[in-house]
Design an enzyme around this catalytic site. Structure first.
Site, PDB file in Angstrom:
ATOM      1  N   TYR A 188      69.951  11.340  48.019  1.00 59.08           N
ATOM      2  CA  TYR A 188      69.817  12.387  47.012  1.00 59.08           C
ATOM      3  C   TYR A 188      71.130  13.161  46.941  1.00 59.08           C
ATOM      4  CZ  TYR A 188      68.009  16.470  44.537  1.00 59.08           C
ATOM      5  OH  TYR A 188      67.795  17.480  43.625  1.00 59.08           O
ATOM      6  N   ASP A 225      60.472  17.126  50.956  1.00 57.16           N
ATOM      7  CA  ASP A 225      61.922  17.082  50.730  1.00 57.16           C
ATOM      8  C   ASP A 225      62.667  18.005  51.699  1.00 57.16           C
ATOM      9  OD1 ASP A 225      62.063  15.208  48.629  1.00 57.16           O
ATOM     10  OD2 ASP A 225      61.764  16.738  47.091  1.00 57.16           O
ATOM     11  N   HIS A 239      51.546  38.219  60.077  1.00 56.23           N
ATOM     12  CA  HIS A 239      52.819  38.865  59.790  1.00 56.23           C
ATOM     13  C   HIS A 239      53.564  38.189  58.633  1.00 56.23           C
ATOM     14  CE1 HIS A 239      56.659  40.743  61.773  1.00 56.23           C
ATOM     15  NE2 HIS A 239      56.774  40.682  60.479  1.00 56.23           N
ATOM     16  N   HIS A 285      58.940  38.930  54.036  1.00 54.02           N
ATOM     17  CA  HIS A 285      57.505  39.135  53.811  1.00 54.02           C
ATOM     18  C   HIS A 285      57.136  38.540  52.453  1.00 54.02           C
ATOM     19  CE1 HIS A 285      56.714  42.649  56.826  1.00 54.02           C
ATOM     20  NE2 HIS A 285      57.521  41.749  57.343  1.00 54.02           N
TER      21      HIS A 285
END
Lengths: 233, 233, 233, 233
Positions: free
Chosen positions: D228, D119, D170, D96
């Site tokens: 990366y 990304d 929610h 949450h």
């Protein structure tokens, strides 16, 4: 010289980072010995992590350094004006606390919208007008203090009941009977600035507290009929 | 090789998480030895908790790795461009600090609205234009640097007086005389981005600082007439 | 006297700073022994860092201090009204948590916009009307409690299912079966106030949860058919 | 049984409070052993401070508890649906986290406005439609999973490239190849939700990233041409 006051002002300065009111060196606290007409202030640009009580600078009410190896805060002339004009204050704080700065940059008062505000500040916290180019050139820091004093005079505000001002485009100054109380007021100002910002975004209704509610909360904590806490302050 | 510079750049990198400027590995600091024409930069994708000075990579001004077992930051070509074009800078920082990213994504300058800003940045912090598809395909990280340089040229900005730029849709780059100063500038940029955001929500008035106030604050801290702190910087 | 309850109420009070719900002394928790008709409450204006269980004050349901060397919280008359009118509650919390204060100053309910809300609060958290000047003068803290009770009556709200209210211009009160549960509710209220603020800025659409979703989430955690956690609460 | 997976899932759960993604018990992580068709999930309503690896519950892909003394998370049926429908995922997270909840309550996608987003997430993070009263009554948690799956199908989204969804009213679900990666994705989602919120308040311009920039950033970190970090992931 003024060792006890230096210790008090040192401790008040060290509260600024603890209360999340400063980044880097962007804040200063001073405290005054009214009998001697001397105040103690943080040196300019010294890291809080390295600050020691002996680093504090003693300044007289003409702004002359009386004792100290370091330069006093660059805001010292503002403190001088406030101590001279607001004769009952014992300590002054300047920070760049971010919610207060947001209002100062917007050149807006921090309005009195909730009782957290009224418990400490009897009215809105006024934003002093921006300085002119001439004022900035002539005596920037001194005229910063003059603009605060002028604002209180023009609006008929009591500097003891509203112990704070915003300098437009810059940030807050607060004061109090002691350096410690001025720091407390600096924190309350930052808290209510944050709360007010959000209230103002939630609604465009006029939310200004009525005088009777400001009276109730302010005098619940201040003056001879105060009943908050364990004794009258 | 360049052991002292590696230590300085290592320490500057480690300031990023301490100053709440990075999540995960999303940031990098480099520092240059101008005499040798070599810079030291964080390796790509290495956790700050595991980073060691010996992990840093040495790169020349053509972007070739001169020493190091690890890949340099994927942003290395941006650093190369900035070191070549901005010949007086000694350190560069890139972060994804969230308030700066919010402005970068909005493709908006961070305006100069308060003296906290003007103490460090003489003008608004410019948002460079978004890259084109062709620029991204050809040399993404290099063209990121070029877009920053182009922005400073087109607007006539002094990269020493305004040591920061936003890359639109991406985030901030800052720089300075040293890696440590570039990190300081990265933190100031994040602070003023947050303050400016809130000021812009409070009012639609034009809040841009006048030049005389920017002059006052910038030169109070920089240059031969500076009087903030304990000596000229 | 009431040593176990004092310990519980002490621990609940100490949760307020731990959960970032108070600055300074701005909050208080009480808990009641319904058999004896006595409640235990934080003393007024005492720092959390210095608070000890023995400092707590025992008060009866007429608001008279039964035991304790210190003044009880200045909000004690509000607690008295709530304990008398909401007969099944065992603990009460008052804070100045900043997101709840922002709604209280805006005189707006905290609407039920997400299931985090509905897991704890069955409906919107009502903002009681501001007090009149006469109510403030006559019995400020008592009438604060009366305004909360009046709001629940007028709206037909169940104080057990919606264990919280905002006092307009002031801040939140929450309650629960125990002091600890009231503190939990105070934290949930602050969290949903923050979330709701942002949702309301993102869109002007009507986002109020339908009753069937509030039913689902509330009764998933409360009552005989609850199935969240390791047993029915 | 599944001791190594339990340890991994335990550690992933413990990252949630460390990364400021949960308050109280409001979050859960699971991880699956695809060969055995069994997943391990946090028990319902257990404090993170008390959670132990042995408390985790083993559940099969029909949602039946295979091992464990405690009730599994009340969200277990949602995990079951996602593991069955998204056959390549190895871990799932539900939180949450407050910025994601703000968008979920607003029933708005988290748009792709910056490269931090691209990304990790190739597209906007979709907000699944609210459930109907009938769906809530019949199988609330299962239908929550179905609404997510339906959203990905209707929009033609790749659940591996966009490993996250909002459940309207929610909050967020994220997933990944492992439980640890799903937690990383949950943190990135919260960060970009915060950044996007502010960008959307700064301007009403269309800020959606063009596909070529999303391609660049997503494939810079993912797939066989990734460059990366220290190796392809």
């Amino acid at each position: 010289m003024l060792e006890q006051l230096k210790q008090e002002v040192y401790e008040a300065n060290m509260q600024l980072p603890k209360l999340d009111l400063v980044n880097f060196t962007w804040g200063n606290v001073s405290g005054i010995d009214r009998e001697q007409g001397l105040f103690v202030i943080k040196p300019s640009g010294v890291d809080y992590e390295k600050l020691q009580p002996a680093d504090l600078v003693v300044v007289d009410l003409n702004g002359e350094v009386v004792e100290g190896k370091l330069n006093p805060s660059s805001d010292t002339p503002t403190h001088v004006i406030l101590y001279n004009q607001f004769s009952k204050i014992g300590g002054i704080v300047h920070t760049h606390s971010p919610w207060a700065v947001a209002f100062a940059a917007a050149q807006m008062d921090i309005p009195a919208l909730n009782t957290t505000h009224a418990d400490t500040f009897y009215t809105a916290i006024p934003a002093a007008r921006p300085l002119t180019a001439a004022e900035i050139e002539a005596d920037y820091e001194g005229n910063t203090g003059q603009a605060i004093v002028e604002t209180f005079a023009q609006r008929g505000l009591d500097y003891e009941a509203t112990p704070a001002a915003l300098v437009s485009q810059h940030g807050p100054f607060t004061w109090g009977k002691t350096a410690a109380q001025a720091v407390y007021n600096a924190k309350v100002l930052e808290i209510v600035a944050q709360e007010d910002y959000h209230s103002l975004q939630l609604t465009s209704a006029n939310l200004a507290l009525p005088k009777y509610l400001r009276d109730k909360h302010y005098y619940r904590k201040h003056g001879k009929n105060a009943y908050y806490g364990q004794s009258n302050d």
